[in-house]
Design a protein around this motif. Structure first.
Motif, mmCIF file in Angstrom:
data_model
loop_
_atom_site.group_PDB
_atom_site.id
_atom_site.type_symbol
_atom_site.label_atom_id
_atom_site.label_comp_id
_atom_site.label_asym_id
_atom_site.label_seq_id
_atom_site.Cartn_x
_atom_site.Cartn_y
_atom_site.Cartn_z
ATOM 1 N N SER A 150 -45.976 13.373 -23.164
ATOM 2 C CA SER A 150 -44.580 13.678 -23.459
ATOM 3 C C SER A 150 -43.831 12.389 -23.760
ATOM 4 O O SER A 150 -44.193 11.317 -23.263
ATOM 5 C CB SER A 150 -43.927 14.419 -22.286
ATOM 6 O OG SER A 150 -44.013 13.663 -21.101
ATOM 7 N N PHE A 151 -42.768 12.507 -24.552
ATOM 8 C CA PHE A 151 -42.035 11.322 -24.989
ATOM 9 C C PHE A 151 -40.597 11.730 -25.308
ATOM 10 O O PHE A 151 -40.335 12.863 -25.728
ATOM 11 C CB PHE A 151 -42.715 10.706 -26.217
ATOM 12 C CG PHE A 151 -43.025 11.699 -27.299
ATOM 13 C CD1 PHE A 151 -42.112 11.965 -28.311
ATOM 14 C CD2 PHE A 151 -44.223 12.397 -27.282
ATOM 15 C CE1 PHE A 151 -42.391 12.891 -29.295
ATOM 16 C CE2 PHE A 151 -44.514 13.331 -28.269
ATOM 17 C CZ PHE A 151 -43.590 13.581 -29.274
ATOM 18 N N PRO A 152 -39.627 10.821 -25.107
ATOM 19 C CA PRO A 152 -38.219 11.166 -25.362
ATOM 20 C C PRO A 152 -37.912 11.188 -26.859
ATOM 21 O O PRO A 152 -38.326 10.314 -27.610
ATOM 22 C CB PRO A 152 -37.458 10.039 -24.654
ATOM 23 C CG PRO A 152 -38.404 8.891 -24.637
ATOM 24 C CD PRO A 152 -39.779 9.475 -24.531
ATOM 25 N N LEU A 153 -37.174 12.230 -27.271
ATOM 26 C CA LEU A 153 -36.644 12.301 -28.625
ATOM 27 C C LEU A 153 -35.154 11.976 -28.638
ATOM 28 O O LEU A 153 -34.654 11.407 -29.605
ATOM 29 C CB LEU A 153 -36.881 13.698 -29.214
ATOM 30 C CG LEU A 153 -38.351 14.094 -29.404
ATOM 31 C CD1 LEU A 153 -38.450 15.544 -29.855
ATOM 32 C CD2 LEU A 153 -39.041 13.180 -30.399
ATOM 33 N N LYS A 154 -34.462 12.344 -27.563
ATOM 34 C CA LYS A 154 -33.065 11.982 -27.344
ATOM 35 C C LYS A 154 -32.920 11.661 -25.870
ATOM 36 O O LYS A 154 -33.234 12.495 -25.024
ATOM 37 C CB LYS A 154 -32.125 13.121 -27.741
ATOM 38 C CG LYS A 154 -30.655 12.763 -27.638
ATOM 39 C CD LYS A 154 -29.775 13.910 -28.139
ATOM 40 C CE LYS A 154 -28.290 13.515 -28.043
ATOM 41 N NZ LYS A 154 -27.422 14.609 -28.530
ATOM 42 N N LYS A 155 -32.488 10.463 -25.545
ATOM 43 C CA LYS A 155 -32.527 9.957 -24.187
ATOM 44 C C LYS A 155 -31.911 10.935 -23.196
ATOM 45 O O LYS A 155 -30.775 11.388 -23.376
ATOM 46 C CB LYS A 155 -31.799 8.610 -24.102
ATOM 47 C CG LYS A 155 -31.912 7.951 -22.738
ATOM 48 C CD LYS A 155 -31.235 6.603 -22.702
ATOM 49 C CE LYS A 155 -31.368 5.964 -21.319
ATOM 50 N NZ LYS A 155 -30.686 4.649 -21.255
ATOM 51 N N ASP A 156 -32.716 11.252 -22.144
ATOM 52 C CA ASP A 156 -32.286 12.124 -21.044
ATOM 53 C C ASP A 156 -31.847 13.511 -21.519
ATOM 54 O O ASP A 156 -31.147 14.224 -20.800
ATOM 55 C CB ASP A 156 -31.152 11.479 -20.236
ATOM 56 C CG ASP A 156 -31.551 10.167 -19.613
ATOM 57 O OD1 ASP A 156 -32.742 10.010 -19.296
ATOM 58 O OD2 ASP A 156 -30.689 9.286 -19.463
ATOM 59 N N LYS A 157 -32.260 13.912 -22.722
ATOM 60 C CA LYS A 157 -31.805 15.193 -23.249
ATOM 61 C C LYS A 157 -32.934 16.038 -23.833
ATOM 62 O O LYS A 157 -33.123 17.194 -23.459
ATOM 63 C CB LYS A 157 -30.750 14.935 -24.333
ATOM 64 C CG LYS A 157 -29.981 16.172 -24.776
ATOM 65 C CD LYS A 157 -28.970 16.592 -23.740
ATOM 66 C CE LYS A 157 -28.109 17.730 -24.260
ATOM 67 N NZ LYS A 157 -27.116 18.166 -23.235
ATOM 68 N N ILE A 158 -33.685 15.454 -24.769
ATOM 69 C CA ILE A 158 -34.734 16.199 -25.473
ATOM 70 C C ILE A 158 -36.033 15.399 -25.416
ATOM 71 O O ILE A 158 -36.036 14.190 -25.675
ATOM 72 C CB ILE A 158 -34.346 16.460 -26.939
ATOM 73 C CG1 ILE A 158 -33.001 17.179 -27.029
ATOM 74 C CG2 ILE A 158 -35.425 17.292 -27.627
ATOM 75 C CD1 ILE A 158 -32.498 17.366 -28.457
ATOM 76 N N PHE A 159 -37.119 16.093 -25.076
ATOM 77 C CA PHE A 159 -38.428 15.464 -24.970
ATOM 78 C C PHE A 159 -39.438 16.256 -25.802
ATOM 79 O O PHE A 159 -39.386 17.490 -25.847
ATOM 80 C CB PHE A 159 -38.905 15.413 -23.518
ATOM 81 C CG PHE A 159 -37.983 14.651 -22.604
ATOM 82 C CD1 PHE A 159 -38.213 13.307 -22.339
ATOM 83 C CD2 PHE A 159 -36.890 15.267 -22.028
ATOM 84 C CE1 PHE A 159 -37.363 12.594 -21.510
ATOM 85 C CE2 PHE A 159 -36.033 14.559 -21.190
ATOM 86 C CZ PHE A 159 -36.268 13.221 -20.935
ATOM 87 N N GLY A 160 -40.350 15.560 -26.440
ATOM 88 C CA GLY A 160 -41.431 16.201 -27.155
ATOM 89 C C GLY A 160 -42.713 16.169 -26.337
ATOM 90 O O GLY A 160 -42.927 15.255 -25.538
ATOM 91 N N VAL A 161 -43.559 17.166 -26.524
ATOM 92 C CA VAL A 161 -44.856 17.243 -25.841
ATOM 93 C C VAL A 161 -45.915 17.572 -26.879
ATOM 94 O O VAL A 161 -45.758 18.511 -27.668
ATOM 95 C CB VAL A 161 -44.868 18.309 -24.727
ATOM 96 C CG1 VAL A 161 -46.224 18.327 -24.031
ATOM 97 C CG2 VAL A 161 -43.756 18.065 -23.717
ATOM 98 N N ILE A 162 -46.975 16.770 -26.907
ATOM 99 C CA ILE A 162 -48.114 17.012 -27.800
ATOM 100 C C ILE A 162 -49.366 17.130 -26.945
ATOM 101 O O ILE A 162 -49.582 16.316 -26.038
ATOM 102 C CB ILE A 162 -48.282 15.872 -28.822
ATOM 103 C CG1 ILE A 162 -47.063 15.792 -29.744
ATOM 104 C CG2 ILE A 162 -49.540 16.083 -29.664
ATOM 105 C CD1 ILE A 162 -47.122 14.627 -30.711
ATOM 106 N N GLY A 163 -50.195 18.144 -27.224
ATOM 107 C CA GLY A 163 -51.406 18.322 -26.440
ATOM 108 C C GLY A 163 -52.527 18.952 -27.237
ATOM 109 O O GLY A 163 -52.319 19.530 -28.310
ATOM 110 N N LEU A 164 -53.728 18.809 -26.708
ATOM 111 C CA LEU A 164 -54.914 19.456 -27.246
ATOM 112 C C LEU A 164 -55.735 19.983 -26.075
ATOM 113 O O LEU A 164 -55.710 19.411 -24.982
ATOM 114 C CB LEU A 164 -55.777 18.476 -28.058
ATOM 115 C CG LEU A 164 -55.307 18.055 -29.445
ATOM 116 C CD1 LEU A 164 -56.225 16.958 -29.976
ATOM 117 C CD2 LEU A 164 -55.277 19.238 -30.399
ATOM 118 N N GLY A 165 -56.470 21.068 -26.315
ATOM 119 C CA GLY A 165 -57.359 21.604 -25.297
ATOM 120 C C GLY A 165 -58.591 22.198 -25.950
ATOM 121 O O GLY A 165 -58.587 22.520 -27.146
ATOM 122 N N GLY A 166 -59.645 22.335 -25.148
ATOM 123 C CA GLY A 166 -60.861 22.914 -25.699
ATOM 124 C C GLY A 166 -61.891 23.190 -24.629
ATOM 125 O O GLY A 166 -61.642 23.035 -23.435
#
Length: 301
Positions: free
Chosen positions: A154-170
């Motif tokens: 996960s990483f911030p897109l807008k400080k303390d407001k919006i966060f992005g999450v990228i994942g993979l599974g298998g």
């Protein structure tokens, strides 16, 4: 006698020195930063989906319900900073009842939980996890061993407001063998947030510190090695086959955390679809929607 006098003189000189020198300075230990994260994680969940019919124009599969039980325990080992190694065990089991149609009457797994995580306020912001173990119907065999895995950040897109999450599974027996996940976490306020992260998106409202309410979805799927599956459908007469069982749900939850360290969770809604997918045999059996109820107890300490 001479030795005794020498001892007393030495003792007197030591005491006098202590009096004039004042009290000895105290050695203060260096402060150790307090670990904000829980180390022991316990969870028990039970879900029951009521009876519904299978999709089949000829009535070959009839109807059925499902009962899910899940127990897990894990311990976090601090590595450095906010990085942890988490190790534990999980037992999951589905039980199916209804028409005797030849489909598995239960599916189960007992597997390890092994993860490397970056944890902040008891929430993993990044990590990689593997869950190796047998995924089976009745018999544990060498070809029932699977190694499901997932990795996310996960990483911030807008400080303390919006966060992005990228994942993979298998997994070895998953179809497709690798699948993406992720989404957005949007903090509207201190009490309301959107956890739009698949496969478990939710809109979360916390009116107080002890109460939390969720409007949610859950796209669950897991693969198992079956025994003999002999159904009225000719394509579904297989032995030692892989089935990918899935349940797609929408519902609501109420969570109460006033009994520290326990959290009590009650939920309900609709299981939109249950699917026995024998993808290697190119055959499946699906059920129509049915209501479900959920009870869960979680503890972190």
């Amino acid at each position: 006698m001479k030795e005794t006098r020498s001892f007393l003189v030495a003792l007197f000189l030591l005491a006098t020195t202590a009096v004039f020198a004042g009290p000895a300075p105290e050695v203060q230990p260096s402060p150790t930063p307090q670990d904000e994260n829980s180390h022991d994680l316990f969870d028990y969940e039970m879900d029951y989906t009521l009876n519904s019919n299978f999709y089949d124009d000829h009535g070959k599969f009839g109807n059925g319900d499902s009962l899910y039980n899940d127990f897990s325990y894990a311990h976090r080992f601090l590595i450095t900073g906010k990085w942890y190694f988490r190790a534990g065990v999980e037992y999951e089991r589905f039980d199916f009842d209804g028409t005797n149609n030849g489909l598995p009457d239960h599916l189960q797994t007992i597997h390890a939980l092994l993860a490397l995580e970056y944890v902040v306020h008891d929430h993993a912001g990044a990590g990689i996890e593997i869950d190796p173990g047998p995924y089976f119907q009745n018999n544990i065999t060498g070809d029932s061993i699977d190694i499901p895995w997932k990795v996310f950040v996960s990483f911030p897109l807008k400080k303390d407001k919006i966060f992005g999450v990228i994942g993979l599974g298998g997994g070895l027996y998953q179809n497709p063998s690798v699948a993406p996940g992720g989404g957005l976490i949007w903090l509207f306020s201190d009490r309301l947030r959107l956890e739009g992260v698949f496969p478990k998106p939710a809109l979360v409202y916390e009116p107080t510190d002890d109460w939390q309410f969720r409007l949610l979805a859950n796209l669950f799927f897991e693969s198992y090695r079956t025994d003999d599956v002999i159904t009225p459908e000719r394509k579904l007469q297989v032995h030692n086959a892989i089935v990918q069982y899935s349940e797609d749900r929408v519902g609501v939850q109420a969570r109460y955390s006033g009994f520290k360290p326990f959290k009590i969770i009650l939920g309900g809604g609709y299981t939109v679809k249950r699917d026995f997918d024998f993808f290697r045999a190119e055959a499946s059996a699906k059920t129509r929607p049915a209501p479900y109820v959920q009870v869960e107890i979680e503890a972190k300490f």
